[in-house]
Design an enzyme around this catalytic site. Structure first.
Site, PDB file in Angstrom:
ATOM      1  CE  LYS A 122      17.074   2.829  13.259  1.00 51.86           C
ATOM      2  NZ  LYS A 122      18.128   1.790  13.285  1.00 51.86           N
ATOM      3  CB  SER A 178      17.265  -0.296  16.118  1.00 56.66           C
ATOM      4  OG  SER A 178      18.256   0.050  15.176  1.00 56.66           O
ATOM      5  CB  SER A 231      19.634  -2.106  13.389  1.00 56.97           C
ATOM      6  OG  SER A 231      19.783  -2.283  14.774  1.00 56.97           O
TER       7      SER A 231
END
Length: 464
Positions: A80, A155, A179
């Site tokens: 990420k 996210s 997330s």
């Protein structure tokens, strides 16, 4: 051997370690899959094929010397874009961070490397990782490969989308309010938010939040099988002295009875019928596998915990965060911050932390009697994409549906999303919540649920 990207990490690593397949050939196949599908979903926003192949060559060289490169030998993983990876920008979805080039790996990235993984690419996130939707002004809009009309989650939406589409076997994510768990739910795969202190984390490119582990974004894995989640957790959990909250707790705890407590409607969540049906189906799968399933009408408070978690997450420095979002002009970040303005004021850190201690004690006591909970991931099926930006009522609907996503981190407990099926083109699943550092129990129950069927994966992205 073709289509290695379809295999679980648990199968792929032994093939490479036994030299039946070279790490380079495996990496080349992963890059080909990325090139084949990423343009449809925009999940990976930065990757360097030469770097990927050099990593793979290093794995092959170690094997040629008779060395063991680690449990993830040659397994492609995605990272990420909100954690440091040497030589790459830690943008966190912000133009302001486009030149924040990391000089060292975040501990979790370093642990992947030590385990022999090949870092395949960087995955997208909403600006500042604020939302359960994934779009921003620097990297663009990530789509759900199962249905572009629904969110890929956030996210860690890039990680969820990439993993479901066969780009890498394991996706790295971070979870402060769902997330990891929510992208897994939305993309029809599995995802684990571990206990605070289980996986080390530390960034140099992004500032540390000032109030410690209560709101820290805990790293966790997304994968297409529960066993791959387990393997990834073991690799990600290795010690790193840079994280002052890391705890040396064994991954396997003492034996506990195979007992799960079902709560369909925790603290007034009022889930939709499809979510209720998924929970009852998961309970039946557990019973078939030899688990005892009890049911309770409610849990200790979650609504208050979710409110206080929101204050810890967004209330501290709220005005500065809002000013930065207004400067950047990201519509999703602005929708999030403006939408929670009534939740974060007044912000009193000492009072919030004191109340957190009281609520957490209540939950820990409760979980002595109910050591493993089966509950909704969300009160709704995965949202229509960008629903939180539609209007004020839609924003409130989104935040209410995410009650368990926001509240569970407040107590520092582990939560595992297990995908169980499809409602048309839309995935559905359930959440298992365990005692602190009992990810092993979540995973054991998760495998029993998984055995009853999951959405097919990896998949080719579906057109609109």
């Amino acid at each position: 051997m073709t289509d290695l990207w379809r295999l679980p990490a648990a199968y792929r690593a032994p093939l490479i370690k036994s030299k039946l397949v070279s790490a380079r050939d495996a990496a080349s196949g992963a890059l080909a899959r990325l090139d084949q599908v990423n343009h449809q979903i925009n999940a990976v926003i930065d990757h360097r094929p030469e770097d990927v192949l050099q990593q793979a060559d290093a794995i092959d060289a170690r094997l040629a010397r008779g060395e063991d490169p680690g449990p993830l030998a040659g397994v492609p993983v995605t990272i990420k874009v909100n954690v440091d990876q040497t030589g790459y920008a830690t943008t966190n979805g912000l133009n302001l961070q486009k030149d924040a080039i990391a000089s060292a790996h975040n501990p979790v990235v370093n642990n992947f490397v030590k385990a022999g993984a090949v870092l395949l690419g960087r995955t997208n996130t909403p600006a500042v990782s604020y939302r359960w939707f994934t779009s921003n002004l620097i990297h663009g809009h990530t789509k759900n490969p199962r249905d572009p009309g629904i969110t890929p989650g956030g996210s860690s939406g890039g990680a969820g989308s990439a993993t479901a589409a066969g780009i890498g076997h394991i996706g790295h994510g971070t979870d402060i309010a769902g997330s990891v768990r929510y992208p897994a739910y939305a993309c029809g795969i599995h995802g684990l938010r571990p206990t605070v202190g289980r996986i080390p984390a530390f960034n140099t490119c992004l500032p540390e939040r000032p109030i410690g582990p209560q709101i820290s974004a805990v790293s966790g894995p997304l994968a297409r099988t529960i066993n791959d989640v387990r393997i990834a957790l073991a690799a990600m959990s290795a010690r790193d002295v840079r994280d002052i909250w890391w705890m040396p707790v064994p991954l396997e705890g003492p034996d506990l009875p195979k007992r799960v407590t079902l709560c369909v409607n925790p603290d007034g969540l009022n889930p939709v019928p499809e979510v209720v049906a998924a929970l009852r189906d998961a309970a039946k799968r557990l019973e078939v596998a030899g688990w005892t399933v009890d049911e309770i009408k409610d849990t200790p408070p979650m609504q208050e915990a979710a409110l206080l978690q929101t204050r810890l997450w967004l209330g501290d420095g709220y005005e500065a965060q809002l000013a930065a979002a207004e400067k950047v002009g990201d519509p999703g970040a602005l929708a999030c911050l403006r939408g929670v303005s009534d939740k974060v004021h007044p912000f009193d850190l000492s009072q919030t932390l004191a109340r957190r201690a009281a609520l957490t004690r209540q939950w820990l006591t409760f979980m002595e009697q109910h050591p493993l909970l089966l509950m909704p991931v969300s009160g709704m099926l995965p949202f229509a994409d960008q629903l939180d930006r539609k209007d004020e009522e839609s924003f409130k609907q989104v935040w209410h549906a995410q009650l368990t996503q926001i509240a569970i981190p407040f107590f520092g407990l582990p939560g595992l999303t297990v995908s169980t099926g499809m409602v048309g083109r839309v995935p559905v699943g359930v959440q298992l919540v365990g005692q602190r550092f009992r990810e092993d129990m979540c995973l054991a129950a998760g495998e029993a649920i998984e055995a009853g069927g999951t959405p097919p994966s990896p998949i080719d992205p579906v057109a609109a």
